[in-house]
Design an enzyme around this catalytic site. Structure first.
Site, PDB file in Angstrom:
ATOM      1  N   ARG A  17      -0.053   6.609  15.815  1.00 56.13           N
ATOM      2  CA  ARG A  17      -0.050   7.975  15.279  1.00 56.13           C
ATOM      3  C   ARG A  17      -0.802   8.075  13.955  1.00 56.13           C
ATOM      4  O   ARG A  17      -1.118   9.177  13.510  1.00 56.13           O
ATOM      5  CB  ARG A  17       1.386   8.487  15.160  1.00 56.13           C
ATOM      6  CG  ARG A  17       1.994   8.741  16.548  1.00 56.13           C
ATOM      7  CD  ARG A  17       3.477   8.967  16.468  1.00 56.13           C
ATOM      8  NE  ARG A  17       3.782  10.190  15.755  1.00 56.13           N
ATOM      9  CZ  ARG A  17       4.893  10.370  15.025  1.00 56.13           C
ATOM     10  NH1 ARG A  17       5.774   9.399  14.898  1.00 56.13           N
ATOM     11  NH2 ARG A  17       5.106  11.510  14.418  1.00 56.13           N
ATOM     12  N   GLN A  77       5.725 -10.876  15.373  1.00 54.50           N
ATOM     13  CA  GLN A  77       6.388 -10.315  16.547  1.00 54.50           C
ATOM     14  C   GLN A  77       5.254  -9.898  17.473  1.00 54.50           C
ATOM     15  O   GLN A  77       4.626  -8.859  17.256  1.00 54.50           O
ATOM     16  CB  GLN A  77       7.249  -9.104  16.173  1.00 54.50           C
ATOM     17  CG  GLN A  77       8.043  -8.571  17.363  1.00 54.50           C
ATOM     18  CD  GLN A  77       8.621  -7.176  17.125  1.00 54.50           C
ATOM     19  OE1 GLN A  77       8.111  -6.400  16.323  1.00 54.50           O
ATOM     20  NE2 GLN A  77       9.673  -6.846  17.848  1.00 54.50           N
ATOM     21  N   GLY A  82      11.523  -3.631  19.860  1.00 55.32           N
ATOM     22  CA  GLY A  82      12.565  -2.918  19.130  1.00 55.32           C
ATOM     23  C   GLY A  82      12.941  -3.592  17.821  1.00 55.32           C
ATOM     24  O   GLY A  82      12.620  -4.757  17.576  1.00 55.32           O
ATOM     25  N   THR A  83      13.644  -2.819  16.989  1.00 54.26           N
ATOM     26  CA  THR A  83      13.951  -3.302  15.638  1.00 54.26           C
ATOM     27  C   THR A  83      14.905  -4.504  15.648  1.00 54.26           C
ATOM     28  O   THR A  83      14.785  -5.397  14.811  1.00 54.26           O
ATOM     29  CB  THR A  83      14.556  -2.166  14.792  1.00 54.26           C
ATOM     30  OG1 THR A  83      15.574  -1.491  15.553  1.00 54.26           O
ATOM     31  CG2 THR A  83      13.513  -1.141  14.400  1.00 54.26           C
ATOM     32  N   GLY A 143      18.275   8.229  13.785  1.00 49.44           N
ATOM     33  CA  GLY A 143      19.563   7.760  14.287  1.00 49.44           C
ATOM     34  C   GLY A 143      20.668   8.423  13.477  1.00 49.44           C
ATOM     35  O   GLY A 143      20.588   8.488  12.259  1.00 49.44           O
ATOM     36  N   ASN A 362     -24.482   5.698 -32.740  1.00 46.80           N
ATOM     37  CA  ASN A 362     -24.581   7.004 -32.108  1.00 46.80           C
ATOM     38  C   ASN A 362     -25.619   6.939 -30.995  1.00 46.80           C
ATOM     39  O   ASN A 362     -26.785   6.624 -31.245  1.00 46.80           O
ATOM     40  CB  ASN A 362     -24.982   8.057 -33.143  1.00 46.80           C
ATOM     41  CG  ASN A 362     -24.898   9.446 -32.554  1.00 46.80           C
ATOM     42  OD1 ASN A 362     -23.857  10.084 -32.576  1.00 46.80           O
ATOM     43  ND2 ASN A 362     -26.003   9.905 -31.999  1.00 46.80           N
ATOM     44  N   ASN A 371     -30.433  -1.316 -16.854  1.00 44.86           N
ATOM     45  CA  ASN A 371     -29.785  -2.631 -16.833  1.00 44.86           C
ATOM     46  C   ASN A 371     -30.131  -3.450 -15.610  1.00 44.86           C
ATOM     47  O   ASN A 371     -29.844  -4.627 -15.544  1.00 44.86           O
ATOM     48  CB  ASN A 371     -28.259  -2.451 -16.913  1.00 44.86           C
ATOM     49  CG  ASN A 371     -27.717  -1.616 -15.773  1.00 44.86           C
ATOM     50  OD1 ASN A 371     -28.380  -0.717 -15.273  1.00 44.86           O
ATOM     51  ND2 ASN A 371     -26.514  -1.928 -15.343  1.00 44.86           N
ATOM     52  N   TYR A 372     -30.773  -2.830 -14.632  1.00 49.01           N
ATOM     53  CA  TYR A 372     -30.962  -3.490 -13.341  1.00 49.01           C
ATOM     54  C   TYR A 372     -32.439  -3.517 -12.988  1.00 49.01           C
ATOM     55  O   TYR A 372     -33.116  -2.485 -13.039  1.00 49.01           O
ATOM     56  CB  TYR A 372     -30.173  -2.693 -12.291  1.00 49.01           C
ATOM     57  CG  TYR A 372     -30.123  -3.298 -10.920  1.00 49.01           C
ATOM     58  CD1 TYR A 372     -29.821  -4.650 -10.741  1.00 49.01           C
ATOM     59  CD2 TYR A 372     -30.351  -2.523  -9.790  1.00 49.01           C
ATOM     60  CE1 TYR A 372     -29.748  -5.191  -9.473  1.00 49.01           C
ATOM     61  CE2 TYR A 372     -30.270  -3.058  -8.516  1.00 49.01           C
ATOM     62  CZ  TYR A 372     -29.974  -4.396  -8.360  1.00 49.01           C
ATOM     63  OH  TYR A 372     -29.902  -4.935  -7.102  1.00 49.01           O
TER      64      TYR A 372
HETATM   65  C1  UD1 Z   1      14.505   3.800  13.183  1.00 54.12           C
HETATM   66  C2  UD1 Z   1      15.999   3.643  13.417  1.00 54.12           C
HETATM   67  C3  UD1 Z   1      16.687   5.004  13.211  1.00 54.12           C
HETATM   68  C4  UD1 Z   1      16.373   5.491  11.821  1.00 54.12           C
HETATM   69  C5  UD1 Z   1      14.878   5.557  11.575  1.00 54.12           C
HETATM   70  C6  UD1 Z   1      14.618   5.845  10.126  1.00 54.12           C
HETATM   71  C7  UD1 Z   1      16.296   1.893  15.113  1.00 54.12           C
HETATM   72  C8  UD1 Z   1      16.575   1.596  16.530  1.00 54.12           C
HETATM   73  N1  UD1 Z   1      16.226   3.171  14.775  1.00 54.12           N
HETATM   74  O1  UD1 Z   1      14.000   4.642  14.209  1.00 54.12           O
HETATM   75  O2  UD1 Z   1      18.072   4.855  13.374  1.00 54.12           O
HETATM   76  O3  UD1 Z   1      16.949   6.769  11.622  1.00 54.12           O
HETATM   77  O4  UD1 Z   1      14.269   4.305  11.880  1.00 54.12           O
HETATM   78  O5  UD1 Z   1      13.261   6.035   9.896  1.00 54.12           O
HETATM   79  O6  UD1 Z   1      16.162   0.984  14.329  1.00 54.12           O
HETATM   80  N2  UD1 Z   1       9.415  -2.245  14.112  1.00 54.12           N
HETATM   81  C9  UD1 Z   1       8.976  -3.530  14.350  1.00 54.12           C
HETATM   82  N3  UD1 Z   1       9.054  -4.020  15.605  1.00 54.12           N
HETATM   83  C10 UD1 Z   1       9.555  -3.309  16.656  1.00 54.12           C
HETATM   84  C11 UD1 Z   1       9.966  -1.995  16.404  1.00 54.12           C
HETATM   85  C12 UD1 Z   1       9.898  -1.486  15.126  1.00 54.12           C
HETATM   86  O7  UD1 Z   1       8.535  -4.218  13.442  1.00 54.12           O
HETATM   87  O8  UD1 Z   1       9.573  -3.846  17.777  1.00 54.12           O
HETATM   88  C13 UD1 Z   1       9.359  -1.714  12.742  1.00 54.12           C
HETATM   89  C14 UD1 Z   1       8.361  -0.575  12.567  1.00 54.12           C
HETATM   90  O9  UD1 Z   1       7.147  -1.086  12.047  1.00 54.12           O
HETATM   91  C15 UD1 Z   1       9.008   0.297  11.508  1.00 54.12           C
HETATM   92  C16 UD1 Z   1      10.495   0.037  11.705  1.00 54.12           C
HETATM   93  O10 UD1 Z   1      10.615  -1.176  12.428  1.00 54.12           O
HETATM   94  O11 UD1 Z   1       8.641  -0.114  10.215  1.00 54.12           O
HETATM   95  C17 UD1 Z   1      11.200   1.177  12.411  1.00 54.12           C
HETATM   96  O12 UD1 Z   1      10.697   1.327  13.709  1.00 54.12           O
HETATM   97  P1  UD1 Z   1      10.453   2.740  14.346  1.00 54.12           P
HETATM   98  O13 UD1 Z   1       9.949   2.546  15.725  1.00 54.12           O
HETATM   99  O14 UD1 Z   1       9.658   3.578  13.441  1.00 54.12           O
HETATM  100  O15 UD1 Z   1      11.961   3.280  14.444  1.00 54.12           O
HETATM  101  P2  UD1 Z   1      12.435   4.758  14.576  1.00 54.12           P
HETATM  102  O16 UD1 Z   1      12.383   5.183  16.006  1.00 54.12           O
HETATM  103  O17 UD1 Z   1      11.795   5.604  13.570  1.00 54.12           O
END
Ligand code: UD1
Ligand code: CA
Length: 465
Positions: A17, A77, A82-83, A143, A362, A371-372
């Site tokens: 994005r 990663q 996912g986080t 969340g 002055n 200079n160049y």
């Molecule tokens: C996440 C939270 C949500 C919170 C929001 C705040 C989770 C599941 N959800 O959602 O509760 O309100 O952030 O902004 O955590 N990332 C990785 N690897 C991955 C996935 C994500 O490094 O596999 C990193 C992303 O770079 C980012 C962060 O984790 O910096 C959050 O990930 P993102 O996908 O933006 O989560 P949201 O859906 O915004």
């Protein structure tokens, strides 16, 4: 006994994005990478170590993250699952055994170190899991923090939330602090049975609760937790950052007539009683001494502006511009890699690069240091009290002595001794009455043409070849 703390910074997110060739955490805010802001905040909260979970641009992200006062390790990663999955990439470092593990997002540079300290304090006070929440003006997408009887019982991702849960405005800010000794077990218990099919870090709340752990939510301002997913959010974060920095500066004794038009960098240093007029841009590496005045429309970068000096309006200071006490660089002047002595003046329309200018010299309007030579840069030295007449070209390397004088319009190619005067221009010749003679000649020519019936035509302009 002091507690140990590890920060796990998630920066493997996809940047689609942002529509960018580089990782979003490398985009600058206040001319400093987003990820560097985050590692510096962690360092300011006294964490002992930081692990950055990276996806793309691993080397550049690691280098930017390392510009903080905390040891940094990066882990990859390679697949975005996912986080929760992302945090587990740091498993080996977590296993070294820290008291606290703070997970934070690498794309949220406004995080306040005080919030990270508050999370550590809540851990020290007995909470097993601490979630940093905020009241969202528009909670869509975040969340939701589900609190029952003062305890946080679950975080429900927007996509998985019921209609009633979507009505909650208390949201997860993305900073979750765990007990370092049980973190791996908690993280391993996370599954991916949800709307996105991802391993959600946020599931640790319910898992911890089911094991009888104490889970609490603490609150921070929404602004502190802004994340960067699009260029619009990047601009919003920049605006917040700039406003905060300007406010700090003004409270420390800097005057700004129209603060919203002054742009600062992360390392801008401005002393007390400096006046900054509207529309001034501070690139990196600028320091301004007490009582200096920066007039409107200046662009400054890598410059050291001495006490009481005056710059602009419309001046450009480039790296290595070193302005002495009470010196002056005026309108439409560009100064680069030059020491301007105390009280020296470059007031109008000049380019001065690779030069040393003595005290109280002055430099007249339109002076240019050449200079160049197309291959190398050369030095121009101007002694104390020297006077350079307007429209002078100083062909470097060249030295103008102290108290010397250079006649206006000179092209100076030879050194000028102290107290000497240099005339580097053609001598002027006056011819009495010649103007009238030339005019009469032209009028006569016109008369003759008319008599012959010739049309006076102008030579057509042809295209250059
Ligand atoms: C996440 C939270 C949500 C919170 C929001 C705040 C989770 C599941 N959800 O959602 O509760 O309100 O952030 O902004 O955590 N990332 C990785 N690897 C991955 C996935 C994500 O490094 O596999 C990193 C992303 O770079 C980012 C962060 O984790 O910096 C959050 O990930 P993102 O996908 O933006 O989560 P949201 O859906 O915004
Ligand atoms: Ca996000």
């Amino acid at each position: 006994m002091t507690r140990t703390c590890l920060a796990v910074i998630l920066a493997a997110g996809d940047a689609t994005r942002m529509k960018s060739d580089r990782s979003k955490v490398l985009h600058p805010v206040g001319n400093l990478s987003i990820i560097t802001h985050v590692t510096r905040a962690a360092a300011a909260a006294n964490v002992d170590h930081a692990v950055i979970v990276v996806g793309r641009d691993a080397e550049a992200v690691a280098a930017a993250a390392a510009q903080a006062d905390v040891p940094v390790t990066t882990v990859l990663q390679s697949e975005r699952k996912g986080t929760g999955h992302a945090v587990l990439m740091a498993r080996e470092v977590i296993a070294r055994g820290f008291d606290d593990v703070i997970v934070l997002y690498g794309d949220a540079p406004l995080i306040n170190p005080d919030s990270l300290k508050a999370a550590q304090a809540a851990r020290a006070a007995g909470a097993d899991v601490v979630v940093l929440g905020f009241r969202a003006k528009d909670p869509t997408g975040y969340g939701r923090l589900i609190v029952e009887n003062g305890a946080l019982v679950a975080i429900r991702e927007h996509r998985d939330a019921s209609e009633a849960e979507r009505g909650i405005d208390f949201c997860n800010g993305g900073v979750i602090t765990l007990d370092g000794h049980t973190a791996i077990a908690l993280l391993e218990a996370i599954g991916n049975a949800n709307a996105k099919g991802e391993y959600y870090l946020t599931d640790v709340v319910e898992i911890a609760r089911s094991q009888g752990c104490r889970v609490v939510a603490i609150e921070a301002p929404e602004e502190d937790l802004l994340g960067c997913n699009t260029r619009l959010e990047l601009a919003l974060i920049e605006a917040v950052w700039q406003r905060r920095r300007r406010n700090e500066m003004m409270l420390s004794g800097v005057s700004m007539i129209d603060p919203a038009t002054v742009y600062l960098s992360h390392d801008t240093v401005i002393a007390q009683d400096v006046l900054i007029e509207p529309n001034v841009v501070f690139g990196t590496g600028v320091t301004v001494g007490p009582g200096a005045v920066i007039h409107a429309f200046c662009h400054l970068e890598g410059a050291d502006i001495g006490e009481g000096a005056e710059v602009g309006p419309f001046a450009r200071l480039r790296p290595g511009a070193d302005l002495g006490r009470g010196s002056k660089v005026g309108n439409f002047c560009e100064v680069k890699k030059t020491i301007v002595g105390p009280g020296a003046k470059i007031n109008h329309l000049s380019y001065v690069g690779d030069a040393r200018i003595g005290a109280k010299a002055n430099i007249g309007a339109g002076t240019i240091t050449c200079n160049y030579d197309g291959v190398n840069k050369h030095l121009t030295t101007i002694g104390d009290g020297a006077f350079i007449g307007s429209n002078t070209s100083l062909v470097a390397p060249v030295k103008i002595g102290a108290d010397a004088y250079v006649a206006s319009g000179s092209v100076v190619t030879m050194d000028v001794p102290d107290n000497g005067v240099a005339f580097g221009r053609a001598r002027q010749i006056n011819r009495a009455g010649m103007a009238q003679m030339l005019r009469e000649k032209a009028l006569k020519l016109n008369e003759e043409r008319k008599l012959k019936g010739e049309q006076r035509t102008l030579t057509p302009v042809t295209k250059c070849e």
